[in-house]
Enzyme design. Structure first.
Site, mmCIF file in Angstrom:
data_model
loop_
_atom_site.group_PDB
_atom_site.id
_atom_site.type_symbol
_atom_site.label_atom_id
_atom_site.label_comp_id
_atom_site.label_asym_id
_atom_site.label_seq_id
_atom_site.Cartn_x
_atom_site.Cartn_y
_atom_site.Cartn_z
ATOM 1 N N MET A 1 -25.096 22.114 -14.887
ATOM 2 C CA MET A 1 -24.601 22.067 -13.508
ATOM 3 C C MET A 1 -23.422 23.026 -13.336
ATOM 4 O O MET A 1 -22.646 22.896 -12.377
ATOM 5 C CB MET A 1 -24.198 20.639 -13.141
ATOM 6 N N LEU B 1 -19.014 26.028 -16.614
ATOM 7 C CA LEU B 1 -19.378 26.083 -18.034
ATOM 8 C C LEU B 1 -18.162 26.109 -18.954
ATOM 9 O O LEU B 1 -17.142 26.729 -18.659
ATOM 10 C CB LEU B 1 -20.247 27.326 -18.291
ATOM 11 N N HIS B 2 -18.305 25.410 -20.087
ATOM 12 C CA HIS B 2 -17.268 25.391 -21.125
ATOM 13 C C HIS B 2 -17.942 25.633 -22.469
ATOM 14 O O HIS B 2 -19.165 25.845 -22.530
ATOM 15 C CB HIS B 2 -16.505 24.062 -21.094
ATOM 16 N N HIS C 1 -21.320 23.818 -23.255
ATOM 17 C CA HIS C 1 -22.529 24.438 -22.701
ATOM 18 C C HIS C 1 -22.909 25.691 -23.503
ATOM 19 O O HIS C 1 -24.073 25.929 -23.812
ATOM 20 C CB HIS C 1 -22.300 24.872 -21.240
ATOM 21 N N ASP D 1 -24.388 13.469 -23.373
ATOM 22 C CA ASP D 1 -25.075 12.608 -22.399
ATOM 23 C C ASP D 1 -26.245 11.934 -23.118
ATOM 24 O O ASP D 1 -27.411 12.220 -22.847
ATOM 25 C CB ASP D 1 -25.557 13.447 -21.215
ATOM 26 N N SER E 1 -15.838 18.651 -21.029
ATOM 27 C CA SER E 1 -16.592 18.246 -19.841
ATOM 28 C C SER E 1 -16.119 19.086 -18.666
ATOM 29 O O SER E 1 -14.938 19.447 -18.587
ATOM 30 C CB SER E 1 -16.321 16.769 -19.535
HETATM 31 P P1 AMP Z 1 -23.798 19.321 -17.355
HETATM 32 O O1 AMP Z 1 -23.537 20.674 -16.796
HETATM 33 O O2 AMP Z 1 -22.585 18.471 -17.458
HETATM 34 O O3 AMP Z 1 -24.967 18.633 -16.716
HETATM 35 O O4 AMP Z 1 -24.234 19.563 -18.861
HETATM 36 C C1 AMP Z 1 -25.295 20.409 -19.205
HETATM 37 C C2 AMP Z 1 -25.674 20.159 -20.630
HETATM 38 O O5 AMP Z 1 -24.569 20.436 -21.486
HETATM 39 C C3 AMP Z 1 -26.068 18.689 -20.890
HETATM 40 O O6 AMP Z 1 -27.203 18.645 -21.741
HETATM 41 C C4 AMP Z 1 -24.847 18.133 -21.551
HETATM 42 O O7 AMP Z 1 -25.121 17.040 -22.409
HETATM 43 C C5 AMP Z 1 -24.346 19.339 -22.340
HETATM 44 N N1 AMP Z 1 -22.928 19.188 -22.629
HETATM 45 C C6 AMP Z 1 -21.943 18.822 -21.753
HETATM 46 N N2 AMP Z 1 -20.758 18.733 -22.389
HETATM 47 C C7 AMP Z 1 -20.996 19.045 -23.690
HETATM 48 C C8 AMP Z 1 -20.173 19.126 -24.854
HETATM 49 N N3 AMP Z 1 -18.862 18.852 -24.810
HETATM 50 N N4 AMP Z 1 -20.742 19.487 -26.027
HETATM 51 C C9 AMP Z 1 -22.069 19.772 -26.090
HETATM 52 N N5 AMP Z 1 -22.916 19.703 -25.028
HETATM 53 C C10 AMP Z 1 -22.379 19.350 -23.852
#
Ligand code: AMP
Length: 282
Positions: A30, A33-34, A37, A150, A185
Site C-alpha cells: 500500500m 515504503l520502508h 517492503h 501481517d 510499518s
Molecule cells: P503494506 O503496505 O503495509 O500492506 O505491506 C505490504 C507488505 O509488506 C505486506 O506483505 C506486509 O506484511 C509487508 N511488510 C510490512 N511491514 C513489514 C516489515 N517490517 N518487514 C517485512 N515485511 C513487512
C-alpha cells in the site's frame, strides 16, 4: 523501471515477458515504503526474472474512514526507493481502475477472520481477499511475497489461494525491525517522538512473553503479566495479546514443541494502531 497505471498495458507487458520465458515475482503493497517492503522486493529480485511491486491503498479493507484518510501516501519517494532496489515494474492503479464497480462478492474465511484483527476490523479481511484476488488475476505472478508482520493476512491468503486454486507460490518473509525492535510499518511515521520510544515496548512484550513461556510459565499467567507490563505505559492501549497456533490462529493453552506457535500483539500507541508477532520456537 516501468510504471503502469492501467491494467491493460500492464497485462500486455507481462504477457510478452512470460512468452520470453521470464518468471514473475510480485510484491503487493500500500506504499509509504520502508526497508520491510524493500526486503520483499529484494527477495523477489533474487528469485525471479521480473519483479513487480504494486502500490495501492485499498479502500475496501479499511473499516475506519479516518484511518484510510490518514494513511501516508508518498508515491514519488516510493518510486525512487523501488528504482534504487532494482525493481522492474511498478503498478499503481487508481480506485476506478481496480474497482469499476464495488464487488458484490463477500469472503468468509471461517474461524480465520473472526479472531485477532478480524475482531477489531470488521470486513478488513474480506477487503484484503478481494484486492489480492484482483491483483493476482491482473499480474498472474509465479511467486508472491508477503510479510510475516501481517501473519493473519498471510494465513488467510494461503487459504484463499488453496481454495480458489490460484497458480501462485506464496512466500512469507521475515519482519524487518528498527534498532529497538519496533517492526517497521508505514504507520510509524505518525507516532510522536514520545510515542515512538514507547512503541518499542510492543516488541519487548513479545520477547518477554517468549522467555516466560519457554521457562515454563502458563499461557494465561504470561498474558496477565504482559498486560500488567504494558499498563506501565501511558500511551499504549492494548487491543489483544494472543498465543496462537501459527497455521490455524487458534488460541493455545498448553505449549508444545510439536506445534508452531506465534505470539501476536495489537495496540494503539497514541492514535496509531500497530501490530506485531514473533514465533515461539526459532
Ligand atoms: P503494506 O503496505 O503495509 O500492506 O505491506 C505490504 C507488505 O509488506 C505486506 O506483505 C506486509 O506484511 C509487508 N511488510 C510490512 N511491514 C513489514 C516489515 N517490517 N518487514 C517485512 N515485511 C513487512
Amino acid at each position: 523501471m516501468q510504471v503502469f497505471h492501467q491494467i491493460k498495458p500492464l497485462k500486455e507487458f507481462l504477457r510478452i515477458q512470460r512468452c520470453n520465458g521470464d518468471n514473475i515475482g510480485f510484491v503487493p503493497t500500500m506504499g509509504a515504503l520502508h526497508e520491510g517492503h524493500i526486503s520483499l522486493v529484494k527477495q523477489s529480485i533474487a528469485e525471479n526474472n521480473i519483479t513487480i511491486c504494486s502500490i495501492y491503498v485499498n479502500p475496501v479493507q479499511f473499516n475506519d474512514a479516518s484511518d484510510l484518510l490518514k494513511y501516508p501516501r508518498t508515491l514519488e519517494s516510493d518510486l525512487e526507493k523501488l528504482k534504487i532496489a532494482g525493481c522492474d515494474v511498478v503498478f499503481c492503479p487508481s480506485d476506478n481502475e481496480v474497482y469499476g464497480k464495488l464487488p458484490a462478492l463477500r469472503f468468509d474465511f471461517q474461524s480465520l477472520d473472526k479472531v485477532m484483527e478480524g475482531k477489531y476490523r470488521e470486513g478488513h479481511f474480506n477487503g484484503v481477499g478481494i484486492v489480492v484476488s484482483k491483483l493476482f488475476n491482473m499480474v498472474n505472478p509465479d511467486k508472491a511475497y508477503f510479510g510475516q508482520k501481517d501473519l493473519q493476512q498471510f494465513i488467510i491468503i494461503k487459504n484463499l489461494v488453496e481454495d480458489l486454486s490460484f497458480d501462485v507460490e506464496l512466500i512469507c518473509a521475515p519482519i524487518v525491525r528498527e534498532n529497538d525492535g519496533l517492526a517497521m510499518s508505514s504507520r510509524n511515521v505518525r507516532l510522536t517522538s514520545e510515542e515512538r520510544i514507547e512503541a518499542g515496548l510492543l516488541y519487548k512484550s513479545l520477547q518477554k512473553a517468549k522467555s516466560y513461556l519457554l521457562d515454563g510459565k502458563a499461557v494465561s499467567e504470561t498474558i496477565s503479566e504482559i498486560k500488567r507490563f504494558l499498563l506501565s505505559s501511558s500511551c499504549i492501549r492494548l487491543d489483544y495479546f494472543e498465543v496462537v497456533e501459527s497455521n490455524t490462529l487458534k488460541q493455545v493453552n498448553l505449549i508444545s514443541k510439536d506445534i508452531q506457535i506465534s505470539l501476536c500483539i495489537a495496540a494503539f500507541v497514541g492514535e496509531v494502531r500497530l501490530i506485531d508477532n514473533i514465533f515461539l520456537h526459532d
